[in-house]
Design an enzyme around this catalytic site. Structure first.
Site, PDB file in Angstrom:
ATOM      1  CD  GLU A 189      -2.943   1.099   2.146  1.00 12.59           C
ATOM      2  OE1 GLU A 189      -3.101   2.308   3.040  1.00 12.59           O
ATOM      3  OE2 GLU A 189      -3.802   0.078   2.336  1.00 12.59           O
ATOM      4  CB  CYS A 223      -1.757   7.010   2.349  1.00 13.26           C
ATOM      5  SG  CYS A 223      -2.699   5.753   3.163  1.00 13.26           S
TER       6      CYS A 223
END
Length: 416
Positions: A189, A223
């Site tokens: 990720e 993020c």
């Protein structure tokens, strides 16, 4: 852990949640010391991680670690067993250390694996304390400190069956390449450059507050932070004014309720954020608030709103990871969708609209997570896999458990 049956493993893992819950404030203060996150905000996210851990325990109790998949009329019997990978290398980022550990660790341990945990060199304290608190058999969770010089050999080690990495695109490429070299899979990720679409029919004041939160909370070091804001011309003037007003509530170094801005993690990160803003200004953007490196110690950066940004600016092409909200005015929802997809990233997106057709079309955005009329909204069964530069490998709900073991089919032939 593989030597224990599932019931024993889950009993041990249930104690982890109870123990961490007793130490939330201590762990939050360590996160504050190591990367500047306001303590109330850290407490909130750690509490959310504990809740997610407990939900994962419930899911683990029903997950088919062994399933008889024989169908009527089939000769013999087929059982699919989800067997441990054995060793997983878990490399986590600095922005939400404890929450990241809680979000990744449970499926790996429930499946019977052992884990080598490497936190970021920028946030070692909270991870070390977390591991100290664990009441698990020796060798189940192992801690390695260091920068990329520790992460690279961990990802490349022949005994690591699964590198599980959250972090930057550059580092993720290195981890993925190391795994691929050994013909091993990886879960990655990586970064994001999340778009927000503000349609013409929204409650402007409420939406501005929501967008401000998603852009500035944790000083933009998430993020999925909102990094590109596309607002319909019909409400643009009012929205931009409201967003600037909302930005004013995010005072530097405030630690009242978690909404204030702590410092950025270090000087390197602040320099990157300011470089993105400075380049945008040089190319014609206008700063409406913020955009100036403050005097004094620490690495604070103010909540910043810009207009007049264009798609070629680094601010719009790369992950800024700071409290910066660039606004682009659009003439239609179609234009907003097109611009939202004009990126190499594909982690998250948010759409604010009450138009049912536009809500349906929000799924046209190439992102793993698409939120409508709320940012970071939950869903215990949500499963996602990033697009493009944002990573590889599905996570969430059963997908997190699917990644933790290796399926093996045992086929028993029929006998007379």
């Amino acid at each position: 852990m593989a030597a224990l049956d599932l019931t024993e493993r889950l009993a041990l893992l249930a104690r982890v949640a109870d123990t961490v819950e007793e130490h939330v404030t201590e762990l939050a203060r360590l996160e504050n010391l190591e990367m500047g996150k306001p303590v109330p905000l850290a407490e909130q996210f750690i509490a959310g991680g504990i809740a997610g851990w407990r939900q994962g325990l419930e899911r683990a109790g029903t997950y088919p670690f062994a399933a008889d998949v024989t169908v009527p009329g089939e000769s013999g019997r087929t059982v699919v067993e989800q067997r441990p990978l054995r060793v997983v290398g878990l490399i986590i980022p600095w922005n939400f250390t404890i929450t990241s550990i809680l979000g990744s660790l449970l499926p790996l341990l429930a499946a019977g694996n052992t884990v080598v945990l490497k936190p970021s060199e920028k946030s070692p304290l909270s991870a070390a304390r977390f591991v100290e608190l664990l009441d698990l058999p020796p060798g189940v969770v192992n801690l390695v400190h260091g920068d990329a010089r520790a992460g690279r050999p961990l990802a490349a080690h022949e005994d690591v069956a699964l590198p599980h990495f959250t972090g930057s695109v550059e580092a993720g490429r290195s981890v993925g390449a190391a795994a691929a070299q050994r013909l091993q899979r990886s879960v990655l990720e990586l970064g994001g450059n999340a778009p927000v679409i503000v349609d013409a029919d929204v409650d402007v004041a409420a939406t501005a507050q929501a967008v401000a939160f998603s852009s500035f909370v944790n000083s933009g070091q998430i993020c999925t932070s909102s990094e590109r804001i596309y607002v319909h011309r019909a409400v643009a003037q009012e929205f931009i004014a409201a967003l600037v007003d909302a930005a004013g509530a995010y005072a530097l170094n405030a630690d009242r309720d978690g909404t204030g801005l702590g410092p950025l993690v270090d000087e390197t990160q602040r320099s990157l954020v300011h470089a993105h803003v400075a380049e945008a200004v040089e190319l014609g953007a206008t700063v409406l608030c913020g955009g100036v490196v403050p005097d004094g110690p620490g690495f604070g950066y103010p909540a910043t709103v810009l207009t007049g940004v264009t798609a070629d600016m680094r601010l719009m092409r790369e992950e800024t990871f700071g409290p910066v909200a660039p606004v682009v005015v659009v003439d239609s929802f179609d234009e907003a969708i097109e611009l939202a997809n004009d990126t190499g990233f594909g982690l998250a997106a948010t759409v604010y609209t009450h138009d049912p057709v536009h809500q349906q079309r929000a799924g046209d955005i190439r992102a793993a997570l698409v939120w409508i009329n709320a940012w970071q909204q939950g869903g215990v069964n949500a499963t996602y896999e990033p697009w493009g530069l944002s990573g590889v490998g599905a996570t969430g709900a059963d997908a997190s458990f699917d990644a933790a073991p290796r399926p093996v089919s045992v086929l028993l032939a029929a006998t007379d």
